[in-house]
Design an enzyme around this catalytic site. Structure first.
Site, mmCIF file in Angstrom:
data_model
loop_
_atom_site.group_PDB
_atom_site.id
_atom_site.type_symbol
_atom_site.label_atom_id
_atom_site.label_comp_id
_atom_site.label_asym_id
_atom_site.label_seq_id
_atom_site.Cartn_x
_atom_site.Cartn_y
_atom_site.Cartn_z
ATOM 1 N N CYS A 77 0.836 -1.203 0.000
ATOM 2 C CA CYS A 77 0.000 0.000 0.000
ATOM 3 C C CYS A 77 0.872 1.255 0.000
ATOM 4 O O CYS A 77 1.746 1.398 0.853
ATOM 5 C CB CYS A 77 -0.900 -0.017 1.224
ATOM 6 S SG CYS A 77 -1.825 1.500 1.421
ATOM 7 N N CYS A 86 -3.539 -0.174 8.982
ATOM 8 C CA CYS A 86 -2.821 -1.457 9.007
ATOM 9 C C CYS A 86 -1.522 -1.280 9.784
ATOM 10 O O CYS A 86 -0.927 -0.210 9.774
ATOM 11 C CB CYS A 86 -2.453 -1.910 7.589
ATOM 12 S SG CYS A 86 -3.852 -2.350 6.553
ATOM 13 N N CYS A 201 -8.136 1.858 -0.620
ATOM 14 C CA CYS A 201 -7.642 1.141 0.552
ATOM 15 C C CYS A 201 -7.576 -0.330 0.159
ATOM 16 O O CYS A 201 -8.590 -0.916 -0.230
ATOM 17 C CB CYS A 201 -8.606 1.344 1.715
ATOM 18 S SG CYS A 201 -8.278 0.248 3.104
ATOM 19 N N GLU A 375 -28.460 -9.395 23.190
ATOM 20 C CA GLU A 375 -27.606 -8.360 22.598
ATOM 21 C C GLU A 375 -28.093 -6.999 23.106
ATOM 22 O O GLU A 375 -29.291 -6.791 23.295
ATOM 23 C CB GLU A 375 -27.742 -8.477 21.063
ATOM 24 C CG GLU A 375 -27.488 -7.239 20.250
ATOM 25 C CD GLU A 375 -26.042 -6.771 20.299
ATOM 26 O OE1 GLU A 375 -25.119 -7.595 20.199
ATOM 27 O OE2 GLU A 375 -25.849 -5.549 20.450
ATOM 28 N N ASP A 423 -19.505 -13.908 22.625
ATOM 29 C CA ASP A 423 -18.703 -13.202 21.613
ATOM 30 C C ASP A 423 -18.648 -11.724 21.997
ATOM 31 O O ASP A 423 -19.222 -10.874 21.318
ATOM 32 C CB ASP A 423 -19.344 -13.402 20.226
ATOM 33 C CG ASP A 423 -18.529 -12.766 19.109
ATOM 34 O OD1 ASP A 423 -17.413 -12.260 19.377
ATOM 35 O OD2 ASP A 423 -19.018 -12.766 17.957
ATOM 36 N N CYS A 450 -12.108 -11.270 20.381
ATOM 37 C CA CYS A 450 -11.332 -10.394 19.512
ATOM 38 C C CYS A 450 -10.189 -9.738 20.300
ATOM 39 O O CYS A 450 -9.555 -8.824 19.807
ATOM 40 C CB CYS A 450 -12.226 -9.335 18.865
ATOM 41 S SG CYS A 450 -13.109 -8.327 20.065
HETATM 42 N N1 SAH Z 1 -21.821 -12.450 17.622
HETATM 43 C C1 SAH Z 1 -22.125 -11.328 16.771
HETATM 44 C C2 SAH Z 1 -21.726 -9.974 17.349
HETATM 45 C C3 SAH Z 1 -20.385 -9.868 18.027
HETATM 46 S S1 SAH Z 1 -19.793 -8.250 18.357
HETATM 47 C C4 SAH Z 1 -21.538 -11.518 15.394
HETATM 48 O O1 SAH Z 1 -20.647 -12.324 15.192
HETATM 49 O O2 SAH Z 1 -21.986 -10.847 14.465
HETATM 50 C C5 SAH Z 1 -20.216 -7.983 20.021
HETATM 51 C C6 SAH Z 1 -21.639 -7.551 20.236
HETATM 52 O O3 SAH Z 1 -21.824 -7.375 21.628
HETATM 53 C C7 SAH Z 1 -22.031 -6.238 19.596
HETATM 54 O O4 SAH Z 1 -23.152 -6.445 18.790
HETATM 55 C C8 SAH Z 1 -22.368 -5.320 20.782
HETATM 56 O O5 SAH Z 1 -23.429 -4.438 20.518
HETATM 57 C C9 SAH Z 1 -22.752 -6.328 21.830
HETATM 58 N N2 SAH Z 1 -22.636 -5.947 23.254
HETATM 59 C C10 SAH Z 1 -21.749 -5.116 23.830
HETATM 60 N N3 SAH Z 1 -21.904 -5.099 25.166
HETATM 61 C C11 SAH Z 1 -22.913 -5.965 25.453
HETATM 62 C C12 SAH Z 1 -23.532 -6.409 26.664
HETATM 63 N N4 SAH Z 1 -23.131 -5.967 27.848
HETATM 64 N N5 SAH Z 1 -24.522 -7.301 26.576
HETATM 65 C C13 SAH Z 1 -24.940 -7.785 25.382
HETATM 66 N N6 SAH Z 1 -24.397 -7.389 24.205
HETATM 67 C C14 SAH Z 1 -23.390 -6.504 24.235
#
Ligand code: SAH
Length: 493
Positions: A77, A86, A201, A375, A423, A450
């Site tokens: 890039c 990046c 990008c 969520e 997640d 992550c």
């Molecule tokens: N599993 C999903 C989203 C993962 S990202 C996928 O793969 O698409 C993490 C998510 O957690 C986001 O959507 C965010 O809005 C949510 N989040 C953040 N804090 C939270 C909480 N305390 N309780 C529930 N959800 C939450």
């Protein structure tokens, strides 16, 4: 009296680079004093000028490369050095994948105090690291420690992003890439909030690149002021563009500093003519003086309030503010690992915490008795419900709220999960949620992470509460960046 440091500002030093930080800086030492060097790779020898020192560490700028790492490559890039997006383009892709795996191992060992199979800090080359993992998977790691598989990489690790989020500013002089007074948009220069104009990008889908260019051009033609972070004045803050990789549908979001968009009809007309793939034009209003992109108010200016995309035959409606994984090719691999680790036979009750628009939930629902998704963003839960019915999936239900509040209530209502999938965002799981998992005693916990640091912290809590970490599958969701994503299987002891 402060003890004298071995180096001072502006000193030139010679360094052996012995590691890479989680931000992608090379680590070197002078008489036990740590210096971070942007752009230097492990195994290299460099000369560097000390920029800044703190009590126990400092920063230095690389001057000369005395010995290059075999992993060093020319970053493709042209704006890699200025842009903060990046951090690893100067490292071979293979090297990046090995580093990401090692980064997970280091966090599990140092923060989580876990034993990793076939690994030790003595593992020096990725060849030995990977054959170690392969050997370990044969004995299922019961006593040998946690198996950390090689990172699943992309065959073609470029142009993978389905979403562009571009800060908009005003060109001050030709320096910023546009004629003075015109709109610019691209990226924040590394380590600052100065916006630099960008045409392309290399990790972004071409359609997103071209849409951003067109929207900037329309803005210049129609006339709109750019938001100024310092003064809080001006209208257009960000342009966000999303492309459905399977459907080709596109959404354009104009994030503005107030409800009014001058010459709105011309904007809509302009976008529709220039970008026929756009099926949704949305405005989001963010009046706060913050660098959080979205505000609370969203309204559809033209077309649908969602775009659609598909993952493995499941159709998803995605609205402007909902989270949707940015790398669809790798998302399939990530979700596949999560589904495999859930070990479903068709009858299980599963909780999907932090479920976003119900993506993982619906993958799981195809193999489970019932899936409960939770969520915190209400629009995402609306999307999740819509997605379940869009796909004729009846064994998934969703609730908006914080996972750490809703799941304890589910427990008191008598919901008994066999598997809990989490997640969470970078900060990891709330303690209250971890406690509730321990009380609910599911057979399996699948953790999609992550952030290896908060992952390791949370695994330690679950380990202490009766779970054993069995396997870890790193998946490269963000090639050329330092982001490390992984899926973890835990089983109740
Ligand atoms: N599993 C999903 C989203 C993962 S990202 C996928 O793969 O698409 C993490 C998510 O957690 C986001 O959507 C965010 O809005 C949510 N989040 C953040 N804090 C939270 C909480 N305390 N309780 C529930 N959800 C939450």
């Amino acid at each position: 009296m402060k003890p004298a440091l071995p180096v001072g500002k502006n000193d030139t030093v010679t360094l052996d680079i012995i590691g890479l930080t989680h931000e992608g800086e090379g680590v070197g030492r002078v008489d036990g004093f740590t210096l971070f060097v942007q752009g230097a790779l492990p195994g290299e020898k460099v000369t560097a000028k000390v920029l800044k020192t703190k009590k126990t560490y400092g920063y230095a700028k690389q001057l000369e490369l005395l010995q290059a790492s075999p992993d060093r490559v020319e970053a493709p890039c042209p704006i890699y050095k200025q842009c903060g997006g990046c951090q690893l383009q100067h490292m071979s892709y293979e090297g990046q994948l090995a580093w990401k795996r090692q980064h997970v191992i280091d966090s599990l060992e140092r923060i989580g105090k876990l034993t990793v199979a076939g690994s030790s800090r003595a593992v020096e080359s990725r060849e030995t690291a990977e054959s170690g993992a392969a050997a370990a998977s044969e004995d299922h790691g019961s006593r040998a420690g946690v198996i950390v598989h090689p990172t699943i990489g992309m065959d073609e690790p470029w142009r993978y992003r389905n979403k562009a989020q571009v800060p908009i500013g005003m060109a001050m002089a030709d320096l910023d890439g546009g004629a003075a007074g015109s709109l610019i948009g691209g990226f924040y220069a590394r380590g600052s909030h100065r916006i630099v104009d960008m045409d392309a990008c290399l990790i972004q889908h071409e359609n997103n690149d071209s849409a951003v260019r067109q929207v900037k051009a329309i803005g210049n033609r129609v006339g709109i002021s750019a938001y100024d972070e310092a003064t809080g004045r001006g209208i257009l803050r960000h342009v966000v563009v999303r492309t459905g990789f399977v459907t080709g549908e596109m959404m354009v979001v104009l994030v503005t500093n107030g409800p009014r968009i001058p010459r709105l009809e011309d904007w809509i007309q302009g976008i529709r003519e220039a970008l026929p793939a756009v099926t949704s034009i949305v405005q989001n209003i963010n009046k706060r003086q913050t660098n959080v992109i979205f505000g609370d108010e969203t309204r559809t200016l033209w077309g649908s309030d969602v775009i659609y995309d598909e993952l493995d035959g499941i159709r998803f409606a995605i609205s402007a503010r909902s989270f949707y994984q940015v790398n669809p090719a790798q998302t399939l691999r990530l979700y596949q690992s999560a589904v495999d680790y859930a070990g479903l036979t068709g009858s299980e009750n599963v909780i999907d915490a932090y479920c976003g628009i119900g993506t993982i939930s619906l993958f799981l629902a195809r193999r489970a008795g019932h899936v409960y998704g939770v969520e915190i963003v209400p629009e995402a839960i609306e999307d999740a419900k819509r997605n379940a019915s869009l796909n004729g999936i009846e064994n998934a239900s969703f609730e908006a709220g914080a996972a750490e509040v809703v799941i304890p209530r589910w427990r008191s209502e008598g919901i008994k999960p066999d598997v809990i999938v989490v997640d969470p965002p970078r900060k990891g799981c709330d303690e209250q949620l971890l406690d509730t998992i321990l009380e609910m005693k599911p057979e399996r916990v699948v953790y999609v992470s992550c952030n290896p640091a908060t992952l390791a912290r949370d695994l330690q809590v679950l380990e202490a509460g009766g779970y054993r970490t069995v396997e870890v599958q790193p998946v490269d969701m963000f090639p050329h960046t330092v982001h490390v994503e992984s899926v973890i299987l835990m089983i109740r002891k």
